[in-house]
Design a protein around this motif. Structure first.
Motif, short mmCIF file in Angstrom:
data_model
loop_
_atom_site.label_atom_id
_atom_site.label_comp_id
_atom_site.label_asym_id
_atom_site.label_seq_id
_atom_site.Cartn_x
_atom_site.Cartn_y
_atom_site.Cartn_z
N MET A 24 36.25 45.51 53.90
CA MET A 24 37.03 44.79 54.88
C MET A 24 36.19 43.72 55.59
SD MET A 24 40.07 44.57 56.01
CE MET A 24 41.27 45.57 56.79
N HIS A 25 34.96 44.03 55.91
CA HIS A 25 34.10 43.06 56.59
C HIS A 25 33.84 41.84 55.72
CE1 HIS A 25 33.42 45.53 60.03
NE2 HIS A 25 33.04 46.55 59.28
N LYS A 26 33.74 42.06 54.41
CA LYS A 26 33.50 40.95 53.50
C LYS A 26 34.66 39.96 53.54
CE LYS A 26 32.14 39.91 48.82
NZ LYS A 26 31.89 40.42 47.47
N ASP A 27 35.89 40.45 53.59
CA ASP A 27 37.06 39.58 53.67
C ASP A 27 37.03 38.74 54.94
OD1 ASP A 27 38.01 40.50 51.26
OD2 ASP A 27 39.40 41.94 52.16
N ARG A 28 36.67 39.35 56.06
CA ARG A 28 36.60 38.63 57.32
C ARG A 28 35.53 37.55 57.28
NH1 ARG A 28 36.22 43.29 61.49
NH2 ARG A 28 37.99 44.45 60.74
N ARG A 29 34.39 37.89 56.68
CA ARG A 29 33.30 36.90 56.58
C ARG A 29 33.72 35.72 55.72
NH1 ARG A 29 28.52 39.94 54.41
NH2 ARG A 29 29.98 41.63 54.25
N ILE A 30 34.42 35.99 54.64
CA ILE A 30 34.88 34.91 53.76
C ILE A 30 35.89 34.02 54.49
CG2 ILE A 30 36.25 34.42 51.68
CD1 ILE A 30 34.89 36.90 50.42
N LYS A 31 36.84 34.64 55.21
CA LYS A 31 37.81 33.86 55.99
C LYS A 31 37.10 33.04 57.06
CE LYS A 31 41.92 36.70 55.45
NZ LYS A 31 42.93 37.51 56.13
N ARG A 32 36.12 33.64 57.72
CA ARG A 32 35.39 32.93 58.77
C ARG A 32 34.63 31.74 58.20
NH1 ARG A 32 35.93 30.75 62.81
NH2 ARG A 32 34.05 30.00 63.70
N LYS A 33 34.01 31.93 57.03
CA LYS A 33 33.28 30.84 56.38
C LYS A 33 34.23 29.69 56.01
CE LYS A 33 29.08 31.66 54.02
NZ LYS A 33 28.37 31.99 52.80
N LYS A 34 35.41 30.03 55.48
CA LYS A 34 36.39 29.00 55.14
C LYS A 34 36.85 28.25 56.37
CE LYS A 34 38.43 30.82 50.90
NZ LYS A 34 39.66 31.29 50.25
N ALA A 35 37.10 28.99 57.45
CA ALA A 35 37.52 28.36 58.70
C ALA A 35 36.42 27.45 59.24
CB ALA A 35 37.89 29.42 59.74
N GLU A 36 35.18 27.88 59.14
CA GLU A 36 34.05 27.08 59.61
C GLU A 36 33.93 25.79 58.80
OE1 GLU A 36 30.70 25.92 61.78
OE2 GLU A 36 32.11 27.56 62.19
N ARG A 37 34.08 25.89 57.49
CA ARG A 37 34.04 24.69 56.63
C ARG A 37 35.17 23.73 56.96
NH1 ARG A 37 32.57 27.55 51.12
NH2 ARG A 37 34.31 28.70 51.88
N LEU A 38 36.36 24.27 57.16
CA LEU A 38 37.51 23.44 57.51
C LEU A 38 37.27 22.76 58.86
CD1 LEU A 38 40.35 22.51 56.68
CD2 LEU A 38 41.24 24.44 58.01
N GLY A 39 36.71 23.49 59.82
CA GLY A 39 36.41 22.91 61.13
C GLY A 39 35.40 21.78 61.03
N ARG A 40 34.37 21.98 60.23
CA ARG A 40 33.37 20.91 60.04
C ARG A 40 33.98 19.69 59.36
NH1 ARG A 40 28.04 22.09 61.12
NH2 ARG A 40 27.60 24.29 61.47
#
Length: 128
Positions: free
Chosen positions: A1-17
């Motif tokens: 479950m933590h891996k899914d959250r990290r992947i979503k967070r990374k995608k959101a961070e890339r989109l924000g940048r």
């Protein structure tokens, strides 16, 4: 479950940048000069996504990027703006020129759409 959250967070961070990069070019296209080291400036009281200048206007800009219009409409609120204002208060004395006007702006962006630049979104009797 933590891996899914990290992947979503990374995608959101890339989109924000990406949203910040799009916003930088949008501002430049509209005559704004991004000040040196004017991206993702951290202060003890918060972070400023972009600091720009045009003429006598020193502009502290919060960029919000979301994939949907509904999420974008809810992306900014009073509490988030208060952190931007606190960071701007910390930085403004170092960056201001005599007679500068200071504004707090927001740029809202979602992929495949033009950015929406909301000018002077914070109003107070005195900035300091």
């Amino acid at each position: 479950m933590h891996k899914d959250r990290r992947i979503k967070r990374k995608k959101a961070e890339r989109l924000g940048r990406l949203g910040e990069i799009v916003s930088l070019w949008w501002l430049r296209f509209h005559g704004w000069h991004i000040i040196k080291h004017g991206r993702r400036v951290r202060t003890p009281s918060g972070e400023i996504d972009i600091i720009a200048r045009r003429g006598r206007c020193l502009n502290f800009i919060e960029v919000k990027t979301r994939r949907s219009k509904d999420d974008l409409d809810q992306a900014i609120d009073h509490n988030r703006l208060k952190r931007v204002v606190a960071a701007a208060r910390f930085l403004a004395p170092r960056l201001m020129r005599p007679d500068d006007e200071i504004t707090i702006d927001v740029i809202l962006w979602r992929p495949w759409h033009w950015p929406k630049h909301l000018h002077n979104v914070w109003h107070e009797n005195t900035f300091y």
